[in-house]
Structures are given as structure tokens and as C-alpha cells.
Design an enzyme around this catalytic site. Structure first.
Site, PDB file in Angstrom:
ATOM      1  N   ARG A   1      -5.601   1.490 -16.200  1.00 21.56           N
ATOM      2  CA  ARG A   1      -5.786   2.250 -14.955  1.00 21.56           C
ATOM      3  C   ARG A   1      -6.574   3.562 -15.125  1.00 21.56           C
ATOM      4  O   ARG A   1      -7.405   3.877 -14.282  1.00 21.56           O
ATOM      5  CB  ARG A   1      -4.441   2.479 -14.262  1.00 21.56           C
TER       6      ARG A   1
ATOM      7  N   ARG B   1       3.640  -1.948  -5.794  1.00 23.28           N
ATOM      8  CA  ARG B   1       3.749  -0.716  -6.572  1.00 23.28           C
ATOM      9  C   ARG B   1       5.037   0.049  -6.244  1.00 23.28           C
ATOM     10  O   ARG B   1       5.702   0.568  -7.145  1.00 23.28           O
ATOM     11  CB  ARG B   1       2.545   0.156  -6.210  1.00 23.28           C
TER      12      ARG B   1
ATOM     13  N   PRO C   1       5.321  -4.604  -0.245  1.00 21.09           N
ATOM     14  CA  PRO C   1       5.200  -3.567  -1.270  1.00 21.09           C
ATOM     15  C   PRO C   1       5.198  -4.177  -2.679  1.00 21.09           C
ATOM     16  O   PRO C   1       5.957  -5.114  -2.955  1.00 21.09           O
ATOM     17  CB  PRO C   1       6.451  -2.706  -1.062  1.00 21.09           C
TER      18      PRO C   1
ATOM     19  N   GLY D   1       0.775  -1.230   0.000  1.00 24.99           N
ATOM     20  CA  GLY D   1       0.000   0.000   0.000  1.00 24.99           C
ATOM     21  C   GLY D   1       0.806   1.279   0.000  1.00 24.99           C
ATOM     22  O   GLY D   1       0.234   2.372  -0.024  1.00 24.99           O
TER      23      GLY D   1
ATOM     24  N   CYS E   1     -11.439   0.557 -29.380  1.00 22.48           N
ATOM     25  CA  CYS E   1     -12.733   1.059 -29.841  1.00 22.48           C
ATOM     26  C   CYS E   1     -13.640   1.408 -28.689  1.00 22.48           C
ATOM     27  O   CYS E   1     -14.660   0.749 -28.460  1.00 22.48           O
ATOM     28  CB  CYS E   1     -13.378   0.000 -30.719  1.00 22.48           C
ATOM     29  N   GLU E   2     -13.240   2.392 -27.904  1.00 24.29           N
ATOM     30  CA  GLU E   2     -14.044   2.862 -26.768  1.00 24.29           C
ATOM     31  C   GLU E   2     -13.737   4.327 -26.571  1.00 24.29           C
ATOM     32  O   GLU E   2     -12.555   4.698 -26.492  1.00 24.29           O
ATOM     33  CB  GLU E   2     -13.632   2.157 -25.476  1.00 24.29           C
TER      34      GLU E   2
HETATM   35  N1  LLP Z   1      -0.466  -7.455  -0.406  1.00 23.81           N
HETATM   36  C1  LLP Z   1      -1.750  -7.722  -0.671  1.00 23.81           C
HETATM   37  C2  LLP Z   1      -2.438  -8.759   0.082  1.00 23.81           C
HETATM   38  C3  LLP Z   1      -2.436  -7.011  -1.669  1.00 23.81           C
HETATM   39  O1  LLP Z   1      -3.711  -7.279  -1.903  1.00 23.81           O
HETATM   40  C4  LLP Z   1      -1.742  -6.023  -2.410  1.00 23.81           C
HETATM   41  C5  LLP Z   1      -2.415  -5.293  -3.474  1.00 23.81           C
HETATM   42  C6  LLP Z   1      -0.389  -5.786  -2.107  1.00 23.81           C
HETATM   43  C7  LLP Z   1       0.207  -6.510  -1.092  1.00 23.81           C
HETATM   44  C8  LLP Z   1       0.432  -4.765  -2.838  1.00 23.81           C
HETATM   45  O2  LLP Z   1      -0.071  -3.493  -2.751  1.00 23.81           O
HETATM   46  P1  LLP Z   1       0.787  -2.255  -3.311  1.00 23.81           P
HETATM   47  O3  LLP Z   1       2.016  -2.134  -2.453  1.00 23.81           O
HETATM   48  O4  LLP Z   1       1.148  -2.557  -4.710  1.00 23.81           O
HETATM   49  O5  LLP Z   1      -0.134  -1.113  -3.174  1.00 23.81           O
HETATM   50  N2  LLP Z   1      -4.628  -2.697  -9.540  1.00 23.81           N
HETATM   51  C9  LLP Z   1      -4.610  -1.625  -8.563  1.00 23.81           C
HETATM   52  C10 LLP Z   1      -3.945  -2.048  -7.290  1.00 23.81           C
HETATM   53  C11 LLP Z   1      -4.577  -3.253  -6.641  1.00 23.81           C
HETATM   54  C12 LLP Z   1      -3.824  -3.689  -5.431  1.00 23.81           C
HETATM   55  C13 LLP Z   1      -4.337  -4.987  -4.914  1.00 23.81           C
HETATM   56  N3  LLP Z   1      -3.605  -5.524  -3.828  1.00 23.81           N
HETATM   57  C14 LLP Z   1      -3.920  -0.414  -9.184  1.00 23.81           C
HETATM   58  O6  LLP Z   1      -3.553  -0.478 -10.342  1.00 23.81           O
HETATM   59  O7  LLP Z   1      -3.785   0.610  -8.549  1.00 23.81           O
END
Ligand code: LLP
Length: 444
Positions: free
Chosen positions: A330, A293, A291, A248, A361-362
Site C-alpha cells: 500500500r 476495510r 464494508p 468505502g 530490492c527496490e
Molecule cells: N464492494 C465493492 C464492489 C468494492 O469494489 C469494494 C472495494 C468494496 C465493496 C469494499 O470496499 P471497502 O469497504 O474495503 O473500502 N486495495 C485498495 C482498496 C481497493 C478497494 C476495491 N474495492 C486499498 O488497499 O486501499
């Protein structure tokens, strides 16, 4: 916008990893995902070193859903991180790359019997159990694999709402993920897990959202999770060995985004855990974070070739690229915003405000609304930044558009880690014959 090794070279071209992006385009075509390898490695080290400095008994687990290829698994292993996978496919990719099963954490809210069995056979480090149905499936699997200790953690829903986009909130009680704390399901799950022979419950997991910029949600998560550890200690004499706080940690897509420094995110989390442990008089568990992202997001750039330009005087200038929602869903899914520049005119003054459209096509296939750029012509190369996470991994073949290639760049050299899909790839799984007819199920 100039993250990692990004810079503008003497030809006025964008350069990443010492590679001129215009040369990359000549070699590999567009759209092209360019990953700055040294930047990814630096991020891995930032997370590991900051966490270890504050709490030796800790682990950084890379969330593979952000971007997963076999080369990425290798990199993650070299940097000493664990790996979070969420499906049989991600697990397979990791195992095929030679990633050590023991360092794999298997997540997901609907793992099938086959996926769970696969995880047990490979001997993954932890299965993060998400619900009662999964506990039952695993109970059966434990019976079948007697003698194998299945190490599990329980995913909890701590009821904390991180300030982020609605679609990516996963920590509140009203969530498809995890055992609710407020409604007593979490305690029932602990009791259940402790009663099953063949299970070893090591601790708990939570994930409170994604792209979080605030301190509070992490502080609250620490307190709630430690409080829970205290409760189960009192109730079942269970000692929580480890707590995984999920991912997150926010990154920068545009100037509006103000993420905390890695060191600050980690300090807030670890100090809060320590404080809560002191308050509740329990020993500090192993601290894990996941982490995704933050490891790869800013290290990725997508290169596109500009094609059709449609000017509607007094209204808007649409500039279309040779990709779109098929390689970056996104903006359409979350209203995500990006920064970009013209890679072959990197230092030229901005002269016009345009909107970048994809080729699907959107009408909703827009990558960027209203961006100031130098005068653009067909054939120019557009570089969109911060596309390393949830782009390749969320790419689709919508409109039968082949998925782009992925290259890693480092020290003036590029290596392809995923080749561009061909048209042949697109029809590969189809069953098509001039004489095809329906066959009754019994004869399969
Ligand atoms: N751990 C778990 C259990 C998760 O569900 C997630 C993300 C992460 C770690 C990693 O989170 P991060 O550090 O990447 O924020 N597709 C969306 C993001 C969905 C995240 C889902 N879970 C986007 O493009 O923003």
C-alpha cells in the site's frame, strides 16, 4: 493506535487479544499478521446492529477482497453477514469453508464463463452483473441451466466521485466498473436483463470509492440510485427490491485520518435513502452495504523484526525490517501512511526519527517515512497498525519472499489460520527437470 484489545502490558510489551506480541513472535516468527478476533466480531456487530436498527430490511455483506481465509469466512457466517467475492478463487475459498452459497454476492468486471458457471452451479445468492458481455455469457449459461433462476443485480456507475486516492476511485463514469447511468447504458442493461428468461433481476449495486470520510458521496449515491429505481419503475414497471451501496467506509491509519463513526455513516445513508424514496414516491427497498476495510482494517497488526540499520548522518536513518512491499504494497501503490511502535519497548520515550524500509530490492520499498520511535536496535520488534485490510490479500512473493503467517488472537490465546509459506511452497508450481524440452501443443 490502540484499537480493539491492543494495550501495553506490565512488561512494557504490546499486547493484542491478551497475547504478548513478543511471545507471538517467539511462537510464530516474523513477519506476522496478527488479527484481533474480538475486534473483527465487534465491527461486524456494529455494522449489522446499526443498520438493522434504522432499517430492518437490510444486509451487511463483508467484502472478502479486504482479507479472506476459510476461518474468516466462518467468522463472517457466525456473525450473520453475507460475503462479497470477486473471483473464482474467492468463491472457492468461501464454498470450501462451508459458507452458505445463498449468502454469497459475486462481483467483478471480467468474470469468465467458467467462473459464472461455477457460481450458478453452487447457487450463489446474487451475481452482480457488470457489463454487456457478462449479460451475454449469463444468457448462454441460463439456457444450459434451464429451471435454475439466476438472481442478478446490475452494477451501475452513478457518476459520483468520492474524495479518495485516484487508484481506488471506482464510482465515476470513466471507470472500468459497471453500467454508466449518464450515457444510457444502465437503462439498456435493465431492458436486456428483463428480457432474458431464467434471470431474476432483484435490484442495483454501486460502489463509489474506498476510504471515504465525507457524508456527501453517500447522500448523493442514495439520491441517484433511488432516482434510477423510480425511472425504471415508470419505464418498465419494474419494482426495485434491493439496492446495494457497496463499501468505502473509512478507517484510521494515522492521526490525520478522521473517519465518521459507524453509526453516522449508516444514519446518513439510510436517512438519505428514506428521504429520496419519499421524494420520488417509491417504497423503501432492502438496503445492502459491503464494508471490507472497516471490518478488518484496524483489527490487524503486522509484526516485523528489525535488522539492518543504516545511519546517514544529517540525512536519514534507515531501519530495515524482514518484510516490506511483499506483505504491504500500500505505501508503494497508494502512498499509504501508517502508525507503528516498537512492541518490546512499547512505553519507552521516543528518541529518534527514522524511516522504515522493507527488504525488497527496490528503493521504493519503504513502509514508513519519518516516524518518531524509541532508540532502536537490531532484533527489536516493530508493530505496524491498521494492516488487517488489503495486506495479506495483496501480498506477493516478490523477490521470492514467503508470505507471512496469519494468527487470530482472542482471550489470551492465538490460533494460526494461515501458516507461513516455506521456500518449498515458492517453487511448488514450477515444472523443472534436467531433461525438459518443448512439446508441441497438439500432444497436450
Ligand atoms: N464492494 C465493492 C464492489 C468494492 O469494489 C469494494 C472495494 C468494496 C465493496 C469494499 O470496499 P471497502 O469497504 O474495503 O473500502 N486495495 C485498495 C482498496 C481497493 C478497494 C476495491 N474495492 C486499498 O488497499 O486501499
Amino acid at each position: 493506535m490502540f484499537y480493539g484489545t491492543c494495550r501495553i502490558n506490565e512488561l512494557n510489551h504490546l499486547e493484542i487479544g491478551g497475547c504478548d506480541t513478543i511471545e507471538l513472535v517467539k511462537e510464530f516468527g516474523t513477519p506476522l499478521y496478527v488479527m484481533d478476533e474480538n475486534h473483527i466480531r465487534e465491527n461486524c456487530r456494529l455494522y449489522i446492529n446499526n443498520l438493522r436498527k434504522l432499517h430492518e430490511n437490510s444486509e451487511v455483506i463483508y467484502a472478502g477482497k479486504a482479507f479472506l481465509t476459510m476461518e474468516m469466512c466462518k467468522l463472517i457466517e457466525e456473525e450473520g453477514l453475507g460475503l462479497d467475492v470477486v473471483s473464482g478463487g474467492e468463491l472457492y475459498t468461501a464454498i470450501k469453508s462451508g459458507f452458505p452459497a445463498k449468502k454469497i454476492y459475486f462481483h467483478g468486471n471480467n468474470k469468465s464463463y467458467a467462473e459464472l458457471e461455477m457460481a450458478v452451479e453452487y447457487g450463489v445468492g446474487r451475481i452482480i452483473v457488470d457489463n454487456f458481455y457478462e449479460l451475454e455469457l449469463l444468457r448462454d449459461i441460463a439456457k444450459k441451466y434451464q429451471g435454475k433462476k439466476i438472481k442478478i443485480m446490475l452494477r451501475l456507475t452513478p457518476g459520483i466521485e468520492a474524495h479518495t486516492h485516484d487508484y481506488i476511485k471506482t464510482g465515476q463514469l470513466d471507470s472500468k466498473f459497471g453500467f454508466g447511468m449518464e450515457n444510457g447504458h444502465a437503462l439498456m442493461a435493465v431492458e436486456n436483463a428483463l428480457s432474458i428468461k431464467g434471470f431474476k433481476l432483484t435490484g442495483f449495486h454501486c460502489h463509489i470509492g474506498s476510504q471515504i470520510f465525507e457524508e456527501e458521496p453517500f447522500k448523493d449515491a442514495a439520491e441517484v440510485m433511488i432516482q434510477f429505481a423510480k425511472t425504471v419503475n415508470k419505464k418498465y414497471e419494474f419494482k426495485t427490491k434491493e439496492i446495494d451501496f457497496g463499501g468505502g467506509f473509512g478507517i484510521k491509519y494515522t492521526e490525520k485520518d478522521k473517519p465518521l463513526a459507524v453509526k453516522d455513516y449508516i444514519t446518513i445513508l439510510v436517512e438519505s435513502v428514506k428521504e429520496s424514496c419519499k421524494k420520488h414516491d417509491i417504497s423503501i427497498p432492502k438496503i445492502l452495504i459491503e464494508p471490507g476495510r472497516a471490518i478488518v482494517g484496524e483489527a490487524g497488526t503486522t509484526l516485523y523484526t528489525i535488522g539492518a540499520i543504516k545511519n546517514i548522518p544529517g540525512v536519514r536513518k534507515y531501519v530495515s525490517v524482514d518484510g516490506g512491499m511483499s506483505d504491504n504494497i500500500r505505501p508503494a501503490l497508494y502512498g499509504a501512511q501508517y502508525m507503528a511502535l516498537i512492541a518490546n519497548k512499547a512505553n519507552c520515550p521516543k528518541e529518534e526519527t527514522v524511516s522504515i524500509a522493507g527488504k525488497c530490492c527496490e528503493s521504493g520499498d519503504m513502509l514508513i517515512w519519518d516516524i518518531d520511535l524509541p532508540k532502536i536496535a537490531p532484533g527489536d520488534i516493530l508493530a505496524v497498525f491498521s494492516t488487517g485490510a488489503y495486506h495479506y490479500s495483496m501480498a506477493s512473493n516478490y523477490n521470492m519472499i514467503p508470505k507471512p503467517a496469519v494468527v487470530f488472537v482472542k482471550n489470551k490465546a492465538a490460533r494460526i489460520v494461515v501458516r507461513r509459506q516455506t521456500y518449498e511452497d515458492l517453487i511448488n508450481n514450477e515444472v523443472f527437470s534436467p531433461h525438459s524440452k518443448h512439446i508441441s501443443l497438439a500432444s497436450f
